[in-house]
Every structure is written in C-alpha cells, then in structure tokens.
Motif scaffolding. Sequence first.
Motif, short mmCIF file in Angstrom:
data_model
loop_
_atom_site.label_atom_id
_atom_site.label_comp_id
_atom_site.label_asym_id
_atom_site.label_seq_id
_atom_site.Cartn_x
_atom_site.Cartn_y
_atom_site.Cartn_z
N LYS A 1 0.85 -1.19 0.00
CA LYS A 1 0.00 0.00 0.00
C LYS A 1 0.89 1.24 0.00
N LEU A 2 0.55 2.17 -0.88
CA LEU A 2 1.36 3.39 -1.05
C LEU A 2 2.82 3.04 -1.33
N LEU A 3 3.01 2.16 -2.30
CA LEU A 3 4.34 1.80 -2.77
C LEU A 3 4.69 2.68 -3.97
N VAL A 4 5.80 3.42 -3.87
CA VAL A 4 6.22 4.31 -4.94
C VAL A 4 7.55 3.80 -5.50
N LEU A 5 7.56 3.44 -6.78
CA LEU A 5 8.77 3.00 -7.47
C LEU A 5 9.05 4.01 -8.56
N ASN A 6 10.23 4.65 -8.49
CA ASN A 6 10.48 5.80 -9.35
C ASN A 6 11.89 5.72 -9.94
N GLY A 7 12.00 6.12 -11.19
CA GLY A 7 13.31 6.33 -11.79
C GLY A 7 14.00 5.10 -12.33
N ALA A 8 13.32 3.96 -12.42
CA ALA A 8 13.99 2.76 -12.92
C ALA A 8 14.37 2.96 -14.39
N THR A 9 15.58 2.55 -14.73
CA THR A 9 16.01 2.56 -16.13
C THR A 9 15.89 1.18 -16.74
N GLY A 10 15.68 0.17 -15.89
CA GLY A 10 15.41 -1.18 -16.35
C GLY A 10 13.92 -1.46 -16.19
N HIS A 11 13.57 -2.07 -15.04
CA HIS A 11 12.16 -2.34 -14.75
C HIS A 11 11.85 -1.83 -13.34
N ASN A 12 10.63 -1.39 -13.14
CA ASN A 12 10.25 -0.92 -11.81
C ASN A 12 9.96 -2.09 -10.87
N LEU A 13 9.14 -3.02 -11.31
CA LEU A 13 8.78 -4.17 -10.46
C LEU A 13 8.81 -5.42 -11.32
N VAL A 14 9.66 -6.37 -10.92
CA VAL A 14 9.78 -7.64 -11.64
C VAL A 14 9.20 -8.74 -10.76
N PHE A 15 8.22 -9.45 -11.28
CA PHE A 15 7.66 -10.60 -10.56
C PHE A 15 8.09 -11.85 -11.32
N ASP A 16 9.06 -12.58 -10.73
CA ASP A 16 9.65 -13.74 -11.39
C ASP A 16 9.02 -15.01 -10.83
N THR A 17 8.33 -15.75 -11.69
CA THR A 17 7.64 -16.96 -11.24
C THR A 17 8.51 -18.20 -11.32
#
Length: 729
Positions: free
Chosen positions: A192-208
């Motif tokens: 909740k209220l997670l801020v991901l900023n400025g990524a030059t690759g990926h902001n959030l990676v979900f690896d299964t």
Amino acid sequence: MSKGFVQLVACLFALLMVITATIATTVNIQDYLPNSEKSLIEQGTSSLDCSSIISSIVSNTTNGGSVNVFFPKGVYSIKSSITLSLATSSLTNEYEITFTGEAFHSSVLNLKGASGRITFQNSDSNKSLRVRLAFLSFINDGDSTGSPMVDLKSVDSSDFNSVYIKNNNPNKVISNLRIMNGNLVKSNGHYKLLVLNGATGHNLVFDTASSVVSTHVYSCDTCLLTLATALDSQSTNLLFDNQSSLNKDSNILWSLPNSHLSYYPGDNDYSKYTYGIRYGGMSKQSSINLIMNGGGFENQRVMIQPSSNSNDLSSADFYSALFMGNLHGSSVMRASNDRNGRMGFYSCRFVNLVYGVSSNPSLPNSKTLMGSSIFYNIEQEKMTFDSMTNVMGTTIGLTLKYNTIAQVSAGASSIDITYESQFDKIPTFFSITPTWDTIYYISKVSTAGLTIQFSSAPSASSYLYVDVSAQRTASCSKGFSGANCSIPVCNGIAADVSGVCNGNGQCLAPDTCSCNGNSWTASSYCKDAICGGLSGASACGGSNRGSCSSPNTCTCINKYYGNSCEKFDCFGVLYSSSKVCSSNGTCVSPDKCSCMNGWLGVNCNETVSNNSNGTINGTIVNNSTNSGNETFVCPAGYGGVNCSAPICFGYLANDTKVCNNGKGICQSPNNCLCLAGWSGVNCATMSVSASSSSTTTTPKTSTRLNDSNRMITGWLIVLLGLFALFSSI
C-alpha cells in the motif's frame, strides 16, 4: 544457602531472556551507531557505511522468532550488497524481518557505491519468511549500480506500507524491486502506497521461476510506478517474467486498485519501447489473473503487452482505468504478436493515443472484451474492428471520438473536415464552436468526414473547434440485451420484458432474479413458491401429501389436509384424537391403524381371543380383511412366529445361546433361571462351590505397600539430591 538462591534466580532470569529473544526482538539502530555519527546521520551528512551494522543486527537476532529494526529520522548509507537471510538454526518455522522508519521521506536507506543493494532471502525451504517494510525510502544516490535495488528471494510473505524506492543513476540499467519466488509452493504480498520511481530497467519484476506448481496472490493498492530514461530494450513498469527453465505451472493473482503506471524520460525521448505491464517468458502453462480498478497508464509506448506463449491462459481486466498517451506515440495494446488469454476493458477511457486496442485472434484462446468505454483523439486505429469480429469476445457501448481545431480562411463559406481514422458508422454527435460570429450547419456527413457551411464568412483567418463522436453498434455478450447491452437477461427473458422471473420478481443480473417478498425461490427464476419456509418436494409434508401451489398455500392429496397437509383421519377420526382406532391403537396414515397388544382389525376393534389365529402377544398391521395373512409386530421382550417366545439379553428362549450358552432357562424377558453352579442376571457368574480350590488371590495390601515403598524411595532420592546441591555451595 543465600548464594545458591541467588544463582537459581539468575538462571531463571537468563532462561526468561532466552525465551523472550526467541519470540521477538525490537532494535533501534541508533543504539548500534557511534555517538559521533548519530547527529550526522540525522542531518544526512554522515559517510558511515551501515551495511555491516544492519547485517549484524539481523544475523545476531535471527536464532528464532522475529526482528524489528527501527530507523529514526536520518540517512543511512549502504555501500555494499547485503543479504538478510533466515538463520538455518532458527527455533521456529516462521520468521519475520521488519524494517520501520518514521516516515518514508525522513528515514532513508541510501544505496551507494558500485553494488549498494539489499536482498531479503529465505535460504531454508523448510521455513517461512515474512518481510515487512514501512515508512522507509531506499534511494540510489546516483553512483550505485546495484540492481535490483531491493530484492526478495523466496520470501513467503511481504507487506509494504508507505515505501519509496528511487533510482537516481540514469547511466546504468537498474531495476527497483524484484520478487523472485524460487521454489515456493505459495506466496503472497500486500503493498500500500508503494512508490517505485526512476527505474532505467524495470520498476517491479515478478519472477515466477519455480520447479514446483505454485500459487501466488499479491495486491498493490495506490501504487505509483514511474519509469525514467529507458536503457533496457524493453523497460517495463510491471514485468511478469520467468528466468528458470524449470518453471512449472503458475497460478498468479495480482490486484492493482487505484494504481498509476507512467513513463517520464529524463532525456524527453518517448520513442523508446517501454511497457506498462508486460508478460515475459512463461515457458510452461501459467495463469496470471490481473485486476485493475481505477488508476491508469500514461506515456508508455505499449501499455499492455500480453504473452505470446500458446500455453498462457492469463487474463487482465481493467475497470474505470485511464489510458493516456499525450501523443507520445503510445498505444494500449498492439497485435504485433499472437496472444492467448483474455483482456477486458470496462468503463475505460482511451485518450491521445496513436493506436487504441488491437488484437490478433489467431490463437484459439484469445479473447478481448470491451464495454462502455470512450476513445478520444486516437490518431490511427481506435480498434482493429476486422480482427475484433473474429475474437471470442464482445464489444459493447463504445463511444468513438475525433476532435480537431480547423483553420478557416478569410472569406470561406464552408470547410471540409476529414477524420484521421474512419468511423465504422456515421457519427451522430457533433460539437462545433466557431471563433467568429456566424450561424453554421452540417451539409454533408459520412464515416470519413463532414462539410460545414457558414452563414457569414470570417473577415480574417479564424478557427473552428470540432468534436465528433459515434457510438459503436452493440453486439451483446451472453446475459445482456438492449441497445447499449445494459439490460440483463434471466432464463432467456430480458429484464424489461413482461413475465421475466415468471412474473414474480425482478431480473437484476444475468440469470439472477430477486423474487417478490421472499415468497419464491430464486434458483427456479421465481417459479417455485415457498410454503412454511420450504419449497419443492420438501414443502407441504412432501410430494405424497401435497404441493406448494402459491406462497404459503398447499394443495393436499391422498386424504391429507390442513395448512401444511399435516392432518389425516382414520375412519373419520382425527389422527391425534384419543378415540382414534377405537382407542386401541395409533393412526399412522389415512385409514391405517397400528393396534396395541391384544387388539386387531382395521380399526383395532377386535380382541385376540375372538380371532382364529390365537395370537398371544403382538399387534396385527397391514390387514384389512382378517384373512389369515396378518403381519405381527411383537411387543418389546417377545419374538417368534406368534410373539410367544420371551427374549433374554438378545436371544429367544429356544436359542442355544440364551442365558450364557444354556447356563439357565429364559422364563420371561431378560429373566434367566440359572442352573446349579451359576448365578447372575445372565447366569454368567460361577458360584463359589464350583470354583477351583487351587485359586490364590494376592492381598491388596501388598499392592499398597509396594506403592508406598516406591513413593518413599522417590522422595529419598530427591532429598539426597537437594542435600548434595546445597553442600557444594
């Protein structure tokens, strides 16, 4: 003596401290900092590397239970890669690491140097690790190359609240947050209220990546994901990926309520391919079910890139979402590749895009659903309608728009407007605003453009604001009807048609009736009435007594009557009357008596002595003619052909097993006359005279003595032990 007592208390206190440490440990990192650095850290000017301090705190308190590290206001530098892992010697199967700050803008973990990053890892597959982060910031100060900045490896459960992760290095490919599930059978996350900023690759990676079949449930409520200058060829805000060739089937549920995904490059170059949500390499059959309610996308080149894996049965549903491109070459979804799974857009807005939604239906499980959405200022195709007609989906209630500012030359009496892309039907809604005083009318309109005439030409070059819109013809999905596909259908009848829900209710949703007064069953589309709280075969006493013909109204059959068909008579007398069956039996069903002992006949009005069968005991039932084919129901304690044989403890009197295998004679129910040498109610006890004279009985007193001896011996050992303890003090 007093010295021993003190030592005993000290031992107990130490044991208590061990137990307390096993349950939970709360640590203020300030307690581990040099005094000279505390004020500098608070001011944000300290150069102290806190990597080893944080690692030491966690590693020294992870022998069981949990650790909560509190970071007061300040900037804490992390100049190396640190891994916070579950201790394999943990005394518990569930373990928790919690990092808490005062506020995410004031408690900052500053990732510095060549490899500044933090990894939370569960290295023991037999244990469960939970990671909690709250009111903290993780900032790359511009020179760190550690990626991802925050890494969760095989973490069973994660909870983030008011967490800010920001990359400030525009020269390296850096991702902000990665969730790598390893071999977890299941995992969950709540952000909740997670801020991901400025990524030059990926902001959030979900690896299964997993070698086992797995299930994962995650939610990101009010999350803000913003890409910076894209350095990866496929920079993505939310990437579902698989980095393992051993990946098994995955079932993943992601919820993104009120979240916003955007792209704002530092170099202002929007031509690079960036993605909002991208389904990466899923090597096995997977099912990613994504739901987004509210929020939206902004400026990514492709906002949704579905999987092209033929085994992928993923779905994504967007409700009240905004897809806005600001004319930076953005598209919602392009059909450049085959795809499987379902994409649904409901009450969405598509604004300032090059392309709207395009779908390639060549794979058998490809579906695209559209409902009540608005397309506004789309440069080229709003939707690829030719493809859409082949997709296993439906388009309903769509409003397609075109707007422009046309320049009208001085003295012009008319102007031709050509739409940037052709409508699939002639527009019917127009908004035209000239910037000079004139009356206008539309003299010609088509799916490609329109002509506007003016009553007075402008004296100088002027402008005309034009908005054109058309509603797409509805092709309703199953369960809906009407011009806008907004009317539900119940059992094949639309909600606005007389007789829907059998005239006894309202159709609120597809095949969902709300019945009037709760007097009808919704499962029958309000056809089956309810009587006494029951319906169908259960109402009115059952199908052999009657049926519920209308609410609380029974229609009785087979000589039953009453409000619930609960009443019946035997030969004109109510079943519950004391005079029924001649007062000699029970009325079990209409005109059927069950007679008491000594009585028989259809109305229990004949005595046994007057009957040719000569029955001694029992009741004759199921006999209406006294023809000699009577069925006897024996009273308790009797059995046999004519109920004349008494029963002793489950055996008839003439059975060889009666009275303990013939040790007596059954005279009457459960009354045995025992033979010589036997006694008891069932002749099961041998008399003293018949017992063997060689039998020896051990006196009970010896048992008591032995027990007493053992008790005395035990206390003696305890006293000797205590004496030895205090003698050594």
